[in-house]
Design an enzyme around this catalytic site. Structure first.
Site, PDB file in Angstrom:
ATOM      1  CD  GLN A 212      -2.829  -1.484   0.370  1.00 20.71           C
ATOM      2  OE1 GLN A 212      -3.653  -0.588   0.218  1.00 20.71           O
ATOM      3  NE2 GLN A 212      -2.841  -2.609  -0.341  1.00 20.71           N
TER       4      GLN A 212
ATOM      5  CB  ALA B 119     -11.304   0.558   3.634  1.00 19.21           C
ATOM      6  CG  HIS B 120      -7.376   0.121   0.622  1.00 14.11           C
ATOM      7  ND1 HIS B 120      -6.476  -0.836   0.235  1.00 14.11           N
ATOM      8  CD2 HIS B 120      -8.584  -0.474   0.578  1.00 14.11           C
ATOM      9  CE1 HIS B 120      -7.124  -1.942  -0.041  1.00 14.11           C
ATOM     10  NE2 HIS B 120      -8.381  -1.761   0.157  1.00 14.11           N
ATOM     11  CG  ASN B 121      -7.295   3.846  -2.922  1.00 19.45           C
ATOM     12  OD1 ASN B 121      -6.646   2.837  -2.603  1.00 19.45           O
ATOM     13  ND2 ASN B 121      -6.749   4.849  -3.584  1.00 19.45           N
TER      14      ASN B 121
END
Lengths: 345, 345, 345
Positions: free
Chosen positions: B200, B241-243
């Site tokens: 990541q 969460a991511h993005n």
């Protein structure tokens, strides 16, 4: 250290059924017992394991009747789980690291008061004017804000954070990552929809004998206090919002969320992942099944489940109806077919 | 410090109704008011408390009409909650510990930049190349990773963790235990079902005026950024969460979970324990009831509830139908009985 | 650093379709691509973005057929996501701060063992008798209790807490705020309803190649161990209670809660916010949709959803029936009207 079945039976007031000289040095679950371990049988669901367990000693109820031969020595007691609890306590005291004194480097404000017999771990922080009782254990990297008071014999595990001004009672246990006294979630939108912070000037008050799980958060009050009463036990990752009150001897499983100003009575049991709306009154002795959602309060002794929560019996009936919905649609189809065919008969 | 009703009314632009010389030194909730405290009445649900409150001063709406005698002095204002907020702000500034300077021991990398007026608490860590603005407060045991930038007047409470490379705006408040920039949850299974980590390499970007609650987690992006826009307010124990992108002025209650790459619009209100699937678009101004589950996006201004989420009206109707299911089964039983008996007539 | 499409294709075993000399220096999501970035197309939902992306290079499947002109250079590979993962790994190694050695001040007990090549950040604490393998990274403010063992190449990010006696395998990654080994939630009520603590003398055992998300909590066993098997990946804010076992290669999204003594098989996939009751057996390869609630175990390969959880097909049918409930009530109304009118015909 080893103890014989005879010694253990004497300590817990039980009766030996089998070899009183067999000795054990540790504990095991009944399905994982090995020679030299002591185990217990409390939940009937696990009864079948007693016939195959390799454990040397099993604590059982006084009235336990074996239906097959049991290799282990039995110790018969009134309540095997309580007896086990007493033995675990002895073992735990022997096994736990003995901690005392002030490790360096740590930060203790000049005007903080620290009772006799305290442990302060390295990198712990005790702020301006904090008052810490006797025999308190403050593990490494814990944070005690300005003006906080902590009662005798309380334990703050590594990394616990207590914001300024909060009060914690005696004999409490607060696990790592718990955050006590962060700001309540209070914002007021202006005409443009921009939110402005409502300062949270209240505190958190935690009474005696409370245990708070890892990474649980208890927010400070807007005004007044958020109050956790005597004997409350909170599991991990629970959210307690500003101005909430939780009555004495209430227990909550993990990931429960309680919105602001809600009052929860004493002696309640709350399952995991339950959510409480704000500003509601939950009565004493309420039992709430896991994953329930409470939009309104309850009556004393209520047993509820579901989201939205309803009485357990109603919930069970609703599930039963849902299972038969497909059949119901088919029955209505058939009724329509028959009444339509009648029409043209 | 004491202030009279007259002084307070002048400060907040209100009108005294009662004794202008009565003085207060602290705040209380209306049901807990004692002499010498100021309280307020905003939620009509609490109106009955005004007739019995012991508080000395109550902030009320301009048009409040008492239906019984009120002992307290009233101060009439356009919006009692906003007026209270202004007073709390003054009180909070007076009460909050005044912190400045660098406590020792702390760790500040040689090439880190620190603006004027900053506070750095003991055991705080500021990594390689970090850039900290003016008047930033970094409480004890907080961690600021390499290359992080933080805008003016932002507060990181005790134990906040910010991973390398993340950016935080000005006037943000981040509460204890919040983790900003941990790896997003990205793994790809091989043919044997063994998962391999997807690195990541993105960051978290938090714009100005954002507040993030205790123990909330905001993961770094796989690539690019996870983006929390201006004025967003997140309560405790939320997962981002991511993005993910959260639009400006959106507020979320505690324990909400947002899966990867989901975009949430501006001006949304999200109840507690809501879950969002990944890769969905939630439109501006969406209102989402507590414990809802969103498997797909929404249209602007939608008001939804339930898991799976549906429009509020539909949800209410569904609950009403569920309550009448037992009766429906009985009605179909009766119809079958009658049509069967007809048959043989 | 820049790499050309030709160099990248050679590294990942792909085929260039377009200008092999175009160079990139960073990554982007396909909808956010700018010149000089590489992106990828794996999810068909994003296909339309390829025709407008500004990215210089796009990784696509071997059999991708463009339906409109694509400005970017394509690199065709068997699995674009795996190819991307390999490139991200290279980039990540280049970008991540290189950490080694012992920062000061940190606390390392005299009898703790530390392998070669370890990093210990400032304010980290390594207790009495702990055994740390080679190349382990212990970030600032992490806590490693007495007697803990940690395998080679494991990373504990800033502020991780590991209680005494727990074991962590090799190549694990544990994110900030995770708490490993806090007491399981065990209390027994006496006749007055006062709860007494059951001491938790077991440990947590985490095998190799496990990743644990930020602020996740894994409680120590009452007796024996709580066991996280090889290759398990847990997202953020998950609760794992005492004596739980999670089989190898199982993955769980955030905010899942698992009650005590539950066994979860290998190769399971668990959606966000799922709750598991205690003492149940979840079979290998179970797939569980988000927000489900499991009151009982599953059979191998089950695909379930809902609270209470049911097979996916049944869940879908139940939702379909619920949507048609209003119509069903109307149909029964009509049937009653018709049969009543018949009666008097």
């Amino acid at each position: 250290m080893q103890f014989t079945a005879g010694q253990i039976a004497q300590y817990i007031g039980g009766e030996v059924d089998g070899d009183a000289d067999v000795a054990v040095s540790s504990f095991a679950k009944i399905e994982e017992g090995t020679p030299g371990t002591l185990t217990f049988l409390a939940n009937p669901k696990y009864t079948h394991f007693i016939y195959g367990t390799q454990a040397s000693i099993v604590l059982v109820r006084k009235d336990f009747v074996a239906e097959q031969p049991v290799a282990a020595t039995l110790i018969r007691v009134g309540d095997p789980y309580s007896a086990l609890a007493r033995l675990l306590e002895v073992a735990s005291q022997a096994m736990r690291p003995q901690l005392s004194g002030i490790e360096q480097p740590s930060y203790i404000a000049e005007d903080a008061e620290l009772g006799e017999g305290c442990y302060v771990g390295a990198f712990a922080y005790i702020g301006h004017g904090a008052k810490i009782g006797k025999n308190v254990k403050i593990y490494p990297q814990a944070y005690v804000g300005a003006g906080v008071s902590i009662g005798d014999d309380t334990v703050l595990y590594a990394g616990v954070k207590v914001y300024h001004g909060c009060n914690i009672g005696a004999r409490c246990v607060i696990h790592s990552g718990a955050v006590i006294g962060a700001d309540g979630f209070g914002f007021a939108p202006d005409a443009q929809g921009v939110y402005h912070k409502i300062e949270q000037i209240g505190i958190v008050e935690i009474d005696d004998d409370v245990e708070i799980g890892a990474n649980t958060t208890v927010d400070r009050a807007t005004m007044g206090r958020t109050h956790i009463c005597r004997g409350v036990k909170l599991d991990n990752l629970i959210q307690v919002a500003h101005n909430v009150e939780i009555g004495h001897d209430t227990v909550m499983a993990s990931q429960v969320g309680i919105a602001g100003s809600t009052k929860i009575g004493s002696g309640c049991m709350v399952g995991g992942q339950v959510g409480f709306a704000g500003h509601i009154d939950v009565a004493d002795g309420t039992f709430i099944g896991a994953q329930s959602g409470l939009a309104k309060g309850t009556d004393a002794g209520a047993r509820i489940m579901g989201s939205p929560a309803m009485p357990m019996g109603e919930y069970a009936r609703m599930l039963a109806y849902q299972k038969k919905l497909g059949a119901l649609f088919a029955r209505v189809d058939e009724l329509e077919r028959r009444i339509n065919s009648q029409k043209y008969e």
